[in-house]
Write an enzyme that holds these catalytic residues in place. Structure first.
Site, PDB file in Angstrom:
ATOM      1  N   GLY A   1       0.804  -1.232   0.000  1.00 41.21           N
ATOM      2  CA  GLY A   1       0.000   0.000   0.000  1.00 41.21           C
ATOM      3  C   GLY A   1       0.829   1.270   0.000  1.00 41.21           C
TER       4      GLY A   1
ATOM      5  N   GLY B   1       2.337  20.399   7.493  1.00 38.48           N
ATOM      6  CA  GLY B   1       1.977  19.225   8.294  1.00 38.48           C
ATOM      7  C   GLY B   1       3.162  18.277   8.309  1.00 38.48           C
TER       8      GLY B   1
ATOM      9  N   GLU C   1       2.189  27.889   4.416  1.00 38.02           N
ATOM     10  CA  GLU C   1       1.224  27.267   5.330  1.00 38.02           C
ATOM     11  C   GLU C   1       0.069  28.238   5.611  1.00 38.02           C
ATOM     12  OE1 GLU C   1       0.556  24.249   7.075  1.00 38.02           O
ATOM     13  OE2 GLU C   1      -1.136  25.525   7.644  1.00 38.02           O
TER      14      GLU C   1
ATOM     15  N   VAL D   1      -1.122  18.827   1.555  1.00 33.71           N
ATOM     16  CA  VAL D   1      -2.124  19.464   2.420  1.00 33.71           C
ATOM     17  C   VAL D   1      -3.011  18.442   3.133  1.00 33.71           C
ATOM     18  CG1 VAL D   1      -2.184  21.612   1.106  1.00 33.71           C
ATOM     19  CG2 VAL D   1      -3.723  19.739   0.469  1.00 33.71           C
ATOM     20  N   GLY D   2      -2.671  17.176   3.018  1.00 33.61           N
ATOM     21  CA  GLY D   2      -3.465  16.167   3.716  1.00 33.61           C
ATOM     22  C   GLY D   2      -3.869  15.040   2.775  1.00 33.61           C
TER      23      GLY D   2
ATOM     24  N   ASP E   1      -6.847   3.928   7.011  1.00 33.46           N
ATOM     25  CA  ASP E   1      -7.126   5.318   6.636  1.00 33.46           C
ATOM     26  C   ASP E   1      -8.569   5.528   6.184  1.00 33.46           C
ATOM     27  OD1 ASP E   1      -4.476   5.730   7.148  1.00 33.46           O
ATOM     28  OD2 ASP E   1      -3.937   6.402   5.128  1.00 33.46           O
TER      29      ASP E   1
ATOM     30  N   HIS F   1      22.675   2.287  31.049  1.00 30.75           N
ATOM     31  CA  HIS F   1      23.409   3.550  30.959  1.00 30.75           C
ATOM     32  C   HIS F   1      24.591   3.376  30.024  1.00 30.75           C
ATOM     33  CE1 HIS F   1      25.063   7.401  32.080  1.00 30.75           C
ATOM     34  NE2 HIS F   1      26.243   6.819  32.279  1.00 30.75           N
TER      35      HIS F   1
HETATM   36  C1  LIG Z   1       4.712  10.467   2.633  1.00 28.62           C
HETATM   37  C2  LIG Z   1       3.989   9.675   3.686  1.00 28.62           C
HETATM   38  C3  LIG Z   1       4.640   9.344   4.853  1.00 28.62           C
HETATM   39  C4  LIG Z   1       3.985   8.613   5.835  1.00 28.62           C
HETATM   40  N1  LIG Z   1       4.672   8.297   6.970  1.00 28.62           N
HETATM   41  C5  LIG Z   1       4.058   7.582   7.940  1.00 28.62           C
HETATM   42  C6  LIG Z   1       4.753   7.201   9.119  1.00 28.62           C
HETATM   43  O1  LIG Z   1       5.927   7.516   9.287  1.00 28.62           O
HETATM   44  N2  LIG Z   1       4.086   6.474  10.049  1.00 28.62           N
HETATM   45  C7  LIG Z   1       2.781   6.104   9.889  1.00 28.62           C
HETATM   46  O2  LIG Z   1       2.228   5.447  10.769  1.00 28.62           O
HETATM   47  N3  LIG Z   1       2.097   6.450   8.780  1.00 28.62           N
HETATM   48  C8  LIG Z   1       2.695   7.176   7.805  1.00 28.62           C
HETATM   49  N4  LIG Z   1       2.010   7.495   6.667  1.00 28.62           N
HETATM   50  C9  LIG Z   1       0.577   7.107   6.577  1.00 28.62           C
HETATM   51  C10 LIG Z   1       0.445   5.640   6.189  1.00 28.62           C
HETATM   52  O3  LIG Z   1       1.059   5.447   4.938  1.00 28.62           O
HETATM   53  C11 LIG Z   1      -1.024   5.260   6.123  1.00 28.62           C
HETATM   54  O4  LIG Z   1      -1.655   5.584   7.341  1.00 28.62           O
HETATM   55  C12 LIG Z   1      -1.174   3.769   5.865  1.00 28.62           C
HETATM   56  O5  LIG Z   1      -0.576   3.405   4.635  1.00 28.62           O
HETATM   57  C13 LIG Z   1      -2.652   3.370   5.846  1.00 28.62           C
HETATM   58  O6  LIG Z   1      -2.749   2.024   5.577  1.00 28.62           O
HETATM   59  P1  LIG Z   1      -4.049   1.411   4.877  1.00 28.62           P
HETATM   60  O7  LIG Z   1      -3.816  -0.065   4.838  1.00 28.62           O
HETATM   61  O8  LIG Z   1      -5.260   1.935   5.516  1.00 28.62           O
HETATM   62  O9  LIG Z   1      -4.054   2.011   3.388  1.00 28.62           O
HETATM   63  P2  LIG Z   1      -2.987   2.108   2.233  1.00 28.62           P
HETATM   64  O10 LIG Z   1      -1.611   1.878   2.691  1.00 28.62           O
HETATM   65  O11 LIG Z   1      -3.298   3.383   1.535  1.00 28.62           O
HETATM   66  O12 LIG Z   1      -3.355   0.883   1.296  1.00 28.62           O
HETATM   67  C14 LIG Z   1      -4.576   0.813   0.618  1.00 28.62           C
HETATM   68  C15 LIG Z   1      -4.424  -0.101  -0.571  1.00 28.62           C
HETATM   69  O13 LIG Z   1      -5.711  -0.358  -1.103  1.00 28.62           O
HETATM   70  C16 LIG Z   1      -5.606  -0.465  -2.517  1.00 28.62           C
HETATM   71  N5  LIG Z   1      -6.959  -0.271  -3.064  1.00 28.62           N
HETATM   72  C17 LIG Z   1      -7.745   0.845  -3.009  1.00 28.62           C
HETATM   73  N6  LIG Z   1      -8.955   0.597  -3.566  1.00 28.62           N
HETATM   74  C18 LIG Z   1      -8.929  -0.698  -3.972  1.00 28.62           C
HETATM   75  C19 LIG Z   1      -9.882  -1.546  -4.592  1.00 28.62           C
HETATM   76  N7  LIG Z   1     -11.107  -1.124  -4.861  1.00 28.62           N
HETATM   77  N8  LIG Z   1      -9.507  -2.805  -4.907  1.00 28.62           N
HETATM   78  C20 LIG Z   1      -8.261  -3.275  -4.608  1.00 28.62           C
HETATM   79  N9  LIG Z   1      -7.334  -2.514  -4.010  1.00 28.62           N
HETATM   80  C21 LIG Z   1      -7.664  -1.250  -3.675  1.00 28.62           C
HETATM   81  C22 LIG Z   1      -4.600   0.622  -2.867  1.00 28.62           C
HETATM   82  O14 LIG Z   1      -3.980   0.352  -4.128  1.00 28.62           O
HETATM   83  C23 LIG Z   1      -3.607   0.521  -1.704  1.00 28.62           C
HETATM   84  O15 LIG Z   1      -2.533  -0.326  -2.014  1.00 28.62           O
HETATM   85  C24 LIG Z   1       2.638   8.198   5.644  1.00 28.62           C
HETATM   86  C25 LIG Z   1       1.979   8.518   4.453  1.00 28.62           C
HETATM   87  C26 LIG Z   1       2.645   9.245   3.489  1.00 28.62           C
HETATM   88  C27 LIG Z   1       1.917   9.561   2.211  1.00 28.62           C
END
Ligand SMILES: Cc1cc2nc3c(=O)[nH]c(=O)nc-3n(C[C@H](O)[C@H](O)[C@H](O)COP(=O)(O)OP(=O)(O)OC[C@H]3O[C@@H](n4cnc5c(N)ncnc54)[C@H](O)[C@@H]3O)c2cc1C
Length: 474
Positions: free
Chosen positions: A45, A188, A209, A276-277, A318, A450
């Site tokens: 992901g 952010g 920002e 921006v999110g 997410d 330590h």
């Molecule tokens: C630059 C960046 C840095 C980050 N750093 C951190 C960090 O340091 N620590 C942290 O905890 N979090 C971090 N995050 C956030 C973290 O990446 C997400 O919170 C996390 O990936 C969420 O996991 P998820 O499994 O919900 O979704 P995702 O990792 O987004 O995976 C969802 C998957 O679903 C697939 N998908 C979507 N719709 C369909 C469908 N209909 N059929 C089949 N497949 C589908 C997508 O292709 C994707 O692979 C960061 C994010 C970014 C962008």
């Protein structure tokens, strides 16, 4: 089912192979459920492919170079030559190793892997479209479905990602060379982490920002050291400005931003990164087929067992409410899998850590002093500065502190906030302490190695108890 579909049956169908989905699938298969994981892009992901891992690899690599170039104080003189292309290749290698590992782990646990986009075709059926319309599809009949479709970067009007002038975080982390200058929209954690990487690679970074603070949501005394280190790195942060348009010029682009009174400012730059999110992904799912509607944030509401309003459909990560964090997604995935298997699992959010991998790092878990008060506690607070830590001084990085918040009456730890070296690692001990119902006494009387940074957690607890040794008990 559409004509030509092949149909398979499964106990649990997991949609999305990020840290939510793949963990849910592995856990479900471990418990003995027949499990199918559908992913339409890349296993691992956002986190493994475009987020946590690539950003942290780049942060570490640029820290190595920046650290070596700035160690005169230790008697080290170096002028490291950075080949950004090779750095990115190394980062890609780390990503490949991890994503390959996800596939192997899934298979080794007996998870059926399916590539394609899954959408609901009814209350117990998914349609999986392979590689796009017209390239075939198949149906999965499921008992339970775990939705883990994650999130994507938000685009702001006028700043559609084109990978050339306007970049998303994903595109910025895939660059094989860096521009001379970059405007980063959004202070952010994603904007600030990538700004720090770019600045350490010599890019002229300006952050625009809209609010009047960096890393909104984190206490000001935690963000202040990040702000001053960003300034020292040459990152210019412009507060109270909303980016509203850009145009191409002979030398690059000009980004225009507006303040609350309608005054505009322009920034000449080579590229702009919009951070921006992120917004939840639900539009890939055909949710109408199961009468499930996202809430006003676009997320799928869930209960403490990660169930949506549709009895056999779970949502995690997410796409579900709460902070967008990989570890939160994984925990929800484990719980959803266990609940689907009939186990009495439930989510407990009292100790969800969060880390920002800026320079210095910030990490938090549980409640702040104000939050503890709001929840009716009389908080006891203890703090230990890294400037009093022997280990921090030997690393050459002694800015910041560990703060603990406990219930004065019982001594139970309620929260912790850290800014400084290895904050993201140090917070784990305090998360465990909160989770276990440990008291200030428990942590203070635990013998810590330590010299380590971890001693700071012990000292902060001693401070809250009024008997810190290496700092004054005021
Ligand atoms: C630059 C960046 C840095 C980050 N750093 C951190 C960090 O340091 N620590 C942290 O905890 N979090 C971090 N995050 C956030 C973290 O990446 C997400 O919170 C996390 O990936 C969420 O996991 P998820 O499994 O919900 O979704 P995702 O990792 O987004 O995976 C969802 C998957 O679903 C697939 N998908 C979507 N719709 C369909 C469908 N209909 N059929 C089949 N497949 C589908 C997508 O292709 C994707 O692979 C960061 C994010 C970014 C962008």
């Amino acid at each position: 089912m559409v004509v030509g579909d092949v149909s398979t049956g499964t106990d649990v169908a997991v949609v999305g192979g990020g840290p939510g989905g793949y963990v849910a699938a592995i856990r479900a298969a471990q418990i003995g459920l027949d499990t199918t994981l559908v992913e339409m892009d890349a296993y691992g992901g956002t986190c493994l492919n475009y987020g946590c891992i690539p950003s942290k690899a780049m942060i570490t690599a640029t820290d190595v170079a920046h650290g070596a170039a700035n160690a005169e104080e230790m008697g080290v003189y170096a002028d490291p030559e950075v080949d950004v292309g090779e750095m990115v290749e190394w980062k890609d290698g780390v990503v490949d190793q991890l994503t390959g590992g996800v596939e192997k782990l899934c298979k080794a646990n007996g998870v059926n892997l399916m590539e394609g986009r899954a959408e609901f075709a009814g209350g117990d059926r998914l349609r999986v479209v392979h590689g796009g319309e017209g390239q075939g599809s198949e149906s999965i009949e499921f008992e339970h479905c775990i939705v883990a479709t994650g999130s994507r970067p938000i685009e702001i009007p006028g700043f559609e990602f084109d990978g050339e002038h306007v970049l998303s975080s994903r595109q910025a982390l895939a660059m094989d060379d860096v521009p001379e200058s970059m405007v980063v929209v959004g202070a952010g954690y994603i904007g600030m982490e990538i700004s720090t990487v770019l600045a350490k690679l010599g890019v002229d970074v300006t952050v625009v920002e809209m609010l009047d603070e960096m890393l909104a949501g984190y206490p000001e005394d935690l963000t202040r050291p990040v702000e001053s280190r960003a300034e020292a790195l040459g990152i210019e942060v412009e507060y109270g400005l909303a980016a509203d348009s850009w145009e191409e010029t002979d030398d690059g682009i000009v980004v225009t931003a507006e303040d609350g009174d309608g005054n505009t400012e322009s920034f000449e730059t080579e590229q702009v990164l919009v951070a921006v999110g992120r917004e939840p992904v639900t539009d890939t799912l055909n949710l109408d087929a199961i009468d499930l509607e996202p809430n006003e944030d676009g997320r799928l509401e869930t209960d403490r067992q990660a169930r949506t309003d549709v009895e056999n459909v779970f949502a995690i990560g997410d796409v579900a409410p709460g902070p967008m964090l990989a570890h939160k997604a994984s925990k929800e995935g484990q719980v959803a899998a266990e609940v689907a298997a009939g186990e009495p699992a439930a989510l407990d959010y009292q100790a969800v850590p969060a880390a920002v991998f800026t320079d210095p790092e910030i990490a938090t878990v549980g409640l702040t002093e104000d939050e503890a008060r709001e929840e009716g506690f009389e908080p006891a607070v203890g703090k230990f500065p890294f400037s009093a830590s022997g280990r921090a001084l030997t690393t050459g990085d002694s800015e910041g502190f560990v703060r603990v918040v406990a219930d004065e009456e019982s001594g139970f730890l309620l929260g912790a906030q850290i800014v400084g070296p290895e904050a993201s690692e140090l917070v784990a001990e305090l998360g465990l302490a909160i989770e276990m119902g440990a008291t200030l006494e428990d942590v203070a009387s635990t013998i810590h190695t330590h010299p380590t940074l971890a001693e700071a957690t012990m000292e902060a607890c001693e401070h809250a108890l009024g008997h810190a040794i290496h700092t004054l008990n005021r």
